[in-house]
Write a protein that holds these residues in place. Structure first.
Motif, PDB file in Angstrom:
ATOM      1  N   ALA B  33      -5.565  51.269 -42.583  1.00  0.00           N
ATOM      2  CA  ALA B  33      -6.537  50.668 -41.665  1.00  0.00           C
ATOM      3  C   ALA B  33      -7.820  50.317 -42.413  1.00  0.00           C
ATOM      4  O   ALA B  33      -8.365  49.219 -42.265  1.00  0.00           O
ATOM      5  N   LYS B  34      -8.281  51.243 -43.220  1.00  0.00           N
ATOM      6  CA  LYS B  34      -9.543  51.019 -43.930  1.00  0.00           C
ATOM      7  C   LYS B  34      -9.402  49.843 -44.895  1.00  0.00           C
ATOM      8  O   LYS B  34     -10.271  48.969 -44.953  1.00  0.00           O
ATOM      9  N   ASN B  35      -8.295  49.816 -45.639  1.00  0.00           N
ATOM     10  CA  ASN B  35      -8.075  48.720 -46.585  1.00  0.00           C
ATOM     11  C   ASN B  35      -7.976  47.387 -45.866  1.00  0.00           C
ATOM     12  O   ASN B  35      -8.526  46.387 -46.315  1.00  0.00           O
ATOM     13  N   GLU B  36      -7.279  47.397 -44.732  1.00  0.00           N
ATOM     14  CA  GLU B  36      -7.121  46.154 -43.994  1.00  0.00           C
ATOM     15  C   GLU B  36      -8.474  45.687 -43.450  1.00  0.00           C
ATOM     16  O   GLU B  36      -8.795  44.500 -43.498  1.00  0.00           O
ATOM     17  N   ALA B  37      -9.251  46.633 -42.959  1.00  0.00           N
ATOM     18  CA  ALA B  37     -10.571  46.283 -42.408  1.00  0.00           C
ATOM     19  C   ALA B  37     -11.451  45.674 -43.493  1.00  0.00           C
ATOM     20  O   ALA B  37     -12.248  44.762 -43.228  1.00  0.00           O
ATOM     21  N   LYS B  38     -11.286  46.152 -44.722  1.00  0.00           N
ATOM     22  CA  LYS B  38     -12.110  45.633 -45.827  1.00  0.00           C
ATOM     23  C   LYS B  38     -11.770  44.186 -46.165  1.00  0.00           C
ATOM     24  O   LYS B  38     -12.543  43.507 -46.832  1.00  0.00           O
ATOM     25  N   ARG B  39     -10.612  43.727 -45.727  1.00  0.00           N
ATOM     26  CA  ARG B  39     -10.240  42.326 -45.995  1.00  0.00           C
ATOM     27  C   ARG B  39     -11.018  41.350 -45.124  1.00  0.00           C
ATOM     28  O   ARG B  39     -11.049  40.156 -45.393  1.00  0.00           O
ATOM     29  N   CYS B  40     -11.613  41.851 -44.044  1.00  0.00           N
ATOM     30  CA  CYS B  40     -12.321  40.955 -43.112  1.00  0.00           C
ATOM     31  C   CYS B  40     -13.508  40.307 -43.819  1.00  0.00           C
ATOM     32  O   CYS B  40     -14.285  40.977 -44.488  1.00  0.00           O
ATOM     33  N   THR B  45     -19.345  32.527 -38.166  1.00  0.00           N
ATOM     34  CA  THR B  45     -18.947  31.752 -36.990  1.00  0.00           C
ATOM     35  C   THR B  45     -17.996  32.509 -36.060  1.00  0.00           C
ATOM     36  O   THR B  45     -17.768  32.084 -34.938  1.00  0.00           O
ATOM     37  N   LYS B  46     -17.448  33.600 -36.542  1.00  0.00           N
ATOM     38  CA  LYS B  46     -16.551  34.455 -35.749  1.00  0.00           C
ATOM     39  C   LYS B  46     -15.468  33.687 -34.980  1.00  0.00           C
ATOM     40  O   LYS B  46     -15.402  33.765 -33.741  1.00  0.00           O
ATOM     41  N   PRO B  47     -14.658  32.928 -35.644  1.00  0.00           N
ATOM     42  CA  PRO B  47     -13.616  32.174 -34.916  1.00  0.00           C
ATOM     43  C   PRO B  47     -12.644  33.094 -34.177  1.00  0.00           C
ATOM     44  O   PRO B  47     -12.095  32.712 -33.140  1.00  0.00           O
ATOM     45  N   CYS B  48     -12.454  34.307 -34.696  1.00  0.00           N
ATOM     46  CA  CYS B  48     -11.541  35.246 -34.028  1.00  0.00           C
ATOM     47  C   CYS B  48     -12.033  35.570 -32.615  1.00  0.00           C
ATOM     48  O   CYS B  48     -11.241  35.627 -31.667  1.00  0.00           O
ATOM     49  N   VAL B  49     -13.349  35.756 -32.468  1.00  0.00           N
ATOM     50  CA  VAL B  49     -13.905  36.098 -31.153  1.00  0.00           C
ATOM     51  C   VAL B  49     -13.655  34.960 -30.164  1.00  0.00           C
ATOM     52  O   VAL B  49     -13.333  35.186 -28.999  1.00  0.00           O
ATOM     53  N   ALA B  50     -13.763  33.735 -30.679  1.00  0.00           N
ATOM     54  CA  ALA B  50     -13.520  32.577 -29.820  1.00  0.00           C
ATOM     55  C   ALA B  50     -12.079  32.574 -29.306  1.00  0.00           C
ATOM     56  O   ALA B  50     -11.790  32.046 -28.234  1.00  0.00           O
ATOM     57  N   GLY B  51     -11.178  33.179 -30.071  1.00  0.00           N
ATOM     58  CA  GLY B  51      -9.770  33.198 -29.662  1.00  0.00           C
ATOM     59  C   GLY B  51      -9.431  34.327 -28.715  1.00  0.00           C
ATOM     60  O   GLY B  51      -8.319  34.403 -28.194  1.00  0.00           O
ATOM     61  N   CYS B  52     -10.380  35.246 -28.477  1.00  0.00           N
ATOM     62  CA  CYS B  52     -10.096  36.422 -27.649  1.00  0.00           C
ATOM     63  C   CYS B  52     -10.505  36.171 -26.203  1.00  0.00           C
ATOM     64  O   CYS B  52     -11.671  35.875 -25.941  1.00  0.00           O
ATOM     65  N   CYS B  97      -6.765  35.756 -31.430  1.00  0.00           N
ATOM     66  CA  CYS B  97      -7.728  36.068 -32.488  1.00  0.00           C
ATOM     67  C   CYS B  97      -7.172  35.810 -33.884  1.00  0.00           C
ATOM     68  O   CYS B  97      -7.811  35.169 -34.721  1.00  0.00           O
ATOM     69  N   GLU B  98      -5.944  36.303 -34.131  1.00  0.00           N
ATOM     70  CA  GLU B  98      -5.411  36.223 -35.496  1.00  0.00           C
ATOM     71  C   GLU B  98      -5.087  34.785 -35.898  1.00  0.00           C
ATOM     72  O   GLU B  98      -5.102  34.442 -37.070  1.00  0.00           O
ATOM     73  N   LYS B  99      -4.828  33.950 -34.907  1.00  0.00           N
ATOM     74  CA  LYS B  99      -4.536  32.550 -35.177  1.00  0.00           C
ATOM     75  C   LYS B  99      -5.764  31.863 -35.794  1.00  0.00           C
ATOM     76  O   LYS B  99      -5.641  30.962 -36.615  1.00  0.00           O
ATOM     77  N   ASN B 100      -6.953  32.312 -35.363  1.00  0.00           N
ATOM     78  CA  ASN B 100      -8.196  31.683 -35.818  1.00  0.00           C
ATOM     79  C   ASN B 100      -8.764  32.321 -37.081  1.00  0.00           C
ATOM     80  O   ASN B 100      -9.786  31.885 -37.589  1.00  0.00           O
ATOM     81  N   CYS B 101      -8.141  33.390 -37.569  1.00  0.00           N
ATOM     82  CA  CYS B 101      -8.726  34.169 -38.659  1.00  0.00           C
ATOM     83  C   CYS B 101      -8.789  33.328 -39.939  1.00  0.00           C
ATOM     84  O   CYS B 101      -7.794  32.746 -40.371  1.00  0.00           O
ATOM     85  N   VAL B 102      -9.968  33.283 -40.549  1.00  0.00           N
ATOM     86  CA  VAL B 102     -10.177  32.457 -41.741  1.00  0.00           C
ATOM     87  C   VAL B 102      -9.327  32.966 -42.912  1.00  0.00           C
ATOM     88  O   VAL B 102      -8.808  32.183 -43.708  1.00  0.00           O
ATOM     89  N   GLN B 103      -9.146  34.280 -43.000  1.00  0.00           N
ATOM     90  CA  GLN B 103      -8.276  34.832 -44.041  1.00  0.00           C
ATOM     91  C   GLN B 103      -6.877  34.230 -43.955  1.00  0.00           C
ATOM     92  O   GLN B 103      -6.176  34.142 -44.951  1.00  0.00           O
ATOM     93  N   GLY B 104      -6.515  33.843 -42.758  1.00  0.00           N
ATOM     94  CA  GLY B 104      -5.164  33.328 -42.540  1.00  0.00           C
ATOM     95  C   GLY B 104      -4.943  31.949 -43.136  1.00  0.00           C
ATOM     96  O   GLY B 104      -3.811  31.487 -43.247  1.00  0.00           O
ATOM     97  N   ILE B 105      -6.016  31.279 -43.535  1.00  0.00           N
ATOM     98  CA  ILE B 105      -5.860  29.920 -44.072  1.00  0.00           C
ATOM     99  C   ILE B 105      -5.178  29.980 -45.444  1.00  0.00           C
ATOM    100  O   ILE B 105      -4.214  29.285 -45.701  1.00  0.00           O
ATOM    101  N   LYS B 106      -5.710  30.865 -46.297  1.00  0.00           N
ATOM    102  CA  LYS B 106      -5.144  30.942 -47.650  1.00  0.00           C
ATOM    103  C   LYS B 106      -4.174  32.112 -47.791  1.00  0.00           C
ATOM    104  O   LYS B 106      -3.315  32.123 -48.646  1.00  0.00           O
ATOM    105  N   SER B 107      -4.365  33.135 -46.954  1.00  0.00           N
ATOM    106  CA  SER B 107      -3.547  34.338 -47.079  1.00  0.00           C
ATOM    107  C   SER B 107      -3.031  34.698 -45.687  1.00  0.00           C
ATOM    108  O   SER B 107      -2.809  33.826 -44.855  1.00  0.00           O
ATOM    109  N   ASP B 108      -2.869  35.995 -45.414  1.00  0.00           N
ATOM    110  CA  ASP B 108      -2.443  36.410 -44.076  1.00  0.00           C
ATOM    111  C   ASP B 108      -3.667  36.753 -43.241  1.00  0.00           C
ATOM    112  O   ASP B 108      -4.630  37.313 -43.754  1.00  0.00           O
ATOM    113  N   PRO B 109      -3.619  36.448 -41.939  1.00  0.00           N
ATOM    114  CA  PRO B 109      -4.755  36.846 -41.102  1.00  0.00           C
ATOM    115  C   PRO B 109      -4.878  38.369 -41.051  1.00  0.00           C
ATOM    116  O   PRO B 109      -3.905  39.079 -41.278  1.00  0.00           O
ATOM    117  N   ILE B 110      -6.086  38.824 -40.755  1.00  0.00           N
ATOM    118  CA  ILE B 110      -6.308  40.267 -40.595  1.00  0.00           C
ATOM    119  C   ILE B 110      -5.436  40.766 -39.433  1.00  0.00           C
ATOM    120  O   ILE B 110      -5.303  40.089 -38.413  1.00  0.00           O
TER     121      ILE B 110
END
Lengths: 282, 468
Positions: B33-40, B45-52, B97-110
């Protein structure tokens, strides 16, 4: 909660219970039903409200011991409580301005027919009640029906009381003798309601049947109580329980209602053994 | 540089889980969990919040996990969600939320859903003192909620936090609505649902089971009992059938009945009385989440074979990807581009054969979905002992029949003002499936939350002299 205030054995397998529930008593109309659960792990079963007293806030149910749940229900005593009780469900029976009605009850179905006979009589209708039982030991509510009916006919399968034969024989006799009924209410086993409906169809007499198929929630959610009426799917819990007997597809519902018969029989035997082996002093 | 890989979420082995009803998806470890959270990336712009749908401040709670403040993360989520342990499990995060995650553009979303569940599970059983009410005098004002499903519970939780005296009425003997009777134990453990409800009780919400609004109490009754506002969250309604021959045979169920027998009435346990028949070969008709739940329950009940029949192709399946994958892993077979035409009985009146038409995709319809048409004269037969219809619901007629003043749309849903969420009756609000038609848990929760705000506003304007 849902405390049992009174319990009367009407015959060897039929019991009447009076239960405290102001909410339901306040709203209940003839023909409506409740769903109850005896204990937390129990089934939800529908039972028609046989009577209600709005002043004391009580309702009565009359049930026959036919399986596990009714056996467990019958095992409860006065002051015990039910686990769950909800209602009044379904639509009340429509008591229009009829002049003469035949009210037919088969077995414990008489318990459901009685409030209808009572309401009809109160509304100024002449009531002829025809009650069918397997034998004389199973007769219930004879006096109650007499109090609200101009004529009461009892039939038994074995001839131990009244007319030997079926309720349809008596109904047919009455019609042939020239009794003209505006309406027939038939409540009892599916096969009885089917036969009554077939008879009255020939004579073109409006016939109302009360359908009580398998239900779980009783509010339209599960669809277990579905049946075909005039080619359309209806849910007995929210669209009924009363339907035009000439339009109900009885064969289909008789077939589907039998699905759990083997499981029910095994479960019932297990429950009976459990109760019989229990010490009586606890 | 933090690891850029999304963790593999631990899961029960498919071979084992088909024999039990325990939860399939397991929780993240503290380290994961901690490692995954660090990927954020903590995007501005918080696009994830817009998706929730309930706009949880996602970067804030994830930031707290990353810094080791799990309790802070839990509190951050609780500000927005009354039922975090439920959301973390049943939300379609991959579409939100995960659909909008910026990490998801190049890698996997959080793995936002997994992180939400991680903190929720950590503290759900902690019995924290409920938030102090900001407006004590409002406690005098009573609000009635009809239905204890996701819409009702969320509305109740939010109103209780605002200081109202809330009573939830439930038709069944158990609370939770679809969370109890619909979603199976292996996807949403009932202990979690019970605990979330228990937390609402501790926040002051009262519950009354075995009450059907429209039958036991009318809307008028509730007002005369002293409720100042009412929220109707009674859910989607009656199950749909296809209208084909044989749907009333022994062995044909609606998904609602089948799931209720198993999830609510626990028909699969020996010490419960509600029966369920040997399933034999099972065919589930439909392609949504309910169809997946139904098929996976059938597998666990020992069905000889479970096949899902869907009229479109795999691409159009409306169910969550995760559920489809889990169903496949558990041995559910899929028959696409097939539509039942007739159910045929054996000599005992039980289902025996399903006659299907082959379908083909055609143009895109008004809803953006591919239309399907039957291929001419191409039919086939499937063996079946049980057929379960999971093709949606139609509106429940109870409120319509009992409440003459309540206005409904042509399709049977309760009409509400888009802004105030009020129905045609003053002081009566509605939300969830009863307004939208069958939708998701999260949309119902979102509606419950918005309704709570709307009710608060209404009561402040109309009733609460002190707050005025």
């Amino acid at each position: 909660m849902y405390t049992i205030l009174d319990k009367v054995r009407l015959n060897q397998t039929v019991t009447k219970m009076t239960i405290q529930d102001e909410k339901i008593a306040k709203k209940a109309k003839p023909g409506q039903f409740v769903i109850l659960q005896v204990h937390e792990n129990g089934e939800r079963i529908p039972l028609t409200i046989a009577d209600c007293d709005k002043d004391s806030g009580t309702i009565s149910i009359i049930f026959q011991i036919v399986g596990t749940t009714t056996k467990k229900l019958d095992n409860l005593e006065v002051e015990d409580g039910l686990y769950a009780l909800v209602g009044p469900l379904g639509n009340g029976t429509i008591i229009s301005n009829y002049t003469k009605a035949a009210v037919i009850g088969g077995g414990v179905g008489g318990a459901i027919a009685y409030p209808i006979a009572k309401a009809l009589e109160k509304n100024g209708c002449e009531v002829h009640s025809i009650l069918g039982f397997r034998n004389k030991d199973l007769i219930i509510l004879q006096d109650e029906f007499k109090a609200v009916s101009k004529k009461v006919f009892i039939t038994t399968d074995d001839g131990s009381f009244g007319h030997k034969g079926l309720v349809t024989d008596t109904l047919s006799d009455q019609i042939n003798k020239g009794e003209s009924y505006d309406v027939v209410f038939a409540i009892g086993p599916l096969i009885m309601m089917k036969c009554v409906s077939e008879l009255t169809r020939k004579h073109n007499i409006k016939t109302v049947v009360s359908m009580n198929p398998i239900m779980i929630d009783g509010t339209g959610m599960c669809g277990g109580c579905r049946l075909m009426v005039d080619g359309k799917m209806k849910f007995a819990c929210v669209d009924g329980p009363d339907f035009d007997g000439h339009k109900v597809d009885f064969d289909e519902i008789i077939n589907r209602n039998s699905i759990y018969r083997d499981i029910e029989r095994k479960s019932y035997e297990k429950t009976c053994n459990l109760f019989n082996n229990m010490p009586t002093n606890i | 540089m933090a690891n850029t890989k999304r963790p593999v979420i631990p899961m029960q082995n498919p071979r084992e889980r088909v024999n039990n009803f325990s939860e399939v998806v397991e929780n993240l470890s503290d380290e994961m969990a901690k490692n995954e959270a660090k990927r954020c990336l903590n995007c501005k712009t918080k696009p994830c919040v817009a998706g929730c749908p309930i706009a949880i401040d996602i970067p804030r709670f994830i930031g707290k996990i990353a810094s080791g403040d799990n309790l802070g993360a839990y509190r951050a989520i609780k500000e927005y969600s009354s039922l975090p342990a439920v959301c973390g499990r049943v939300c379609p995060q991959e579409k939100q939320c995960e659909k909008n995650c910026v990490q998801g553009i190049k890698s996997d979303p959080i793995a936002i859903g997994a992180l939400e569940r991680y903190v929720a599970d950590k503290y759900i059983f902690e019995n924290f003192a409920p938030k102090a009410s900001s407006c004590q005098p409002d406690r005098l004002l009573k609000v009635a909620i009809a239905g204890s499903g996701p819409a009702g519970l969320t509305c109740a939780g939010n109103l209780a936090n605002l200081g109202y005296n809330v009573t939830v009425f439930e038709a069944l003997h158990a609370l939770g609505g679809v969370l109890s009777y619909g979603i199976p134990e292996f996807r949403l453990p009932k202990a979690i649902v019970e605990k979330e409800i228990d937390n609402l009780k501790r926040a002051g919400v009262k519950f009354e089971t075995n009450v059907v609004i429209g039958k036991t109490f009318s809307i008028k009754d509730l007002f005369s009992q002293g409720f100042s506002a009412i929220f109707l969250g009674t859910g989607a309604g009656v199950p749909r059938f296809m209208g084909i021959q044989g749907e009333n045979l022994q062995g044909v169920y609606s998904a609602n009945e089948f799931l209720t027998r198993v999830n609510l009435m626990k028909a699969y346990k020996d010490d419960y009385d509600t029966p369920i028949k040997d399933l034999g070969k099972v065919i589930v008709v439909g392609g949504g989440n309910v169809a997946m739940d139904t098929a996976r329950v059938a597998v666990r009940l020992g069905a000889k074979e479970t096949t899902l029949v869907y009229r479109r192709s795999e691409e159009e399946l409306p169910a969550r990807r995760e559920e489809i994958e889990h169903a496949k892993e558990e041995g559910v077979k899929f028959k696409f581009l097939s539509n039942p035409k007739k159910i045929l009985p054996n000599k005992n009146g039980r289902v025996c054969t399903l006659l299907c038409a082959k379908m083909q995709l055609s143009d895109i319809d008004n809803y953006g979905r591919r239309k399907v048409v039957e291929k001419k004269d191409e039919v086939f037969y499937m063996d079946a002992d049980t057929v379960i219809m999971a093709i949606g619901t139609l509106p429940n007629p109870i409120l319509k029949a009992s409440e003459a003043k309540l206005k409904f749309s042509d399709t049977g849903q309760v009409i509400v003002d888009q802004e105030t969420l009020m129905t045609s009756i003053d002081g009566v609000f509605a939300g969830g499936d009863i307004v939208s038609g069958a939708a998701t848990v999260l949309l119902a929760m979102s509606a419950g939350k918005r309704a709570a705000k709307a009710i608060d506003k209404y009561l402040k304007q109309h009733r609460c002299a002190i707050c005025k």
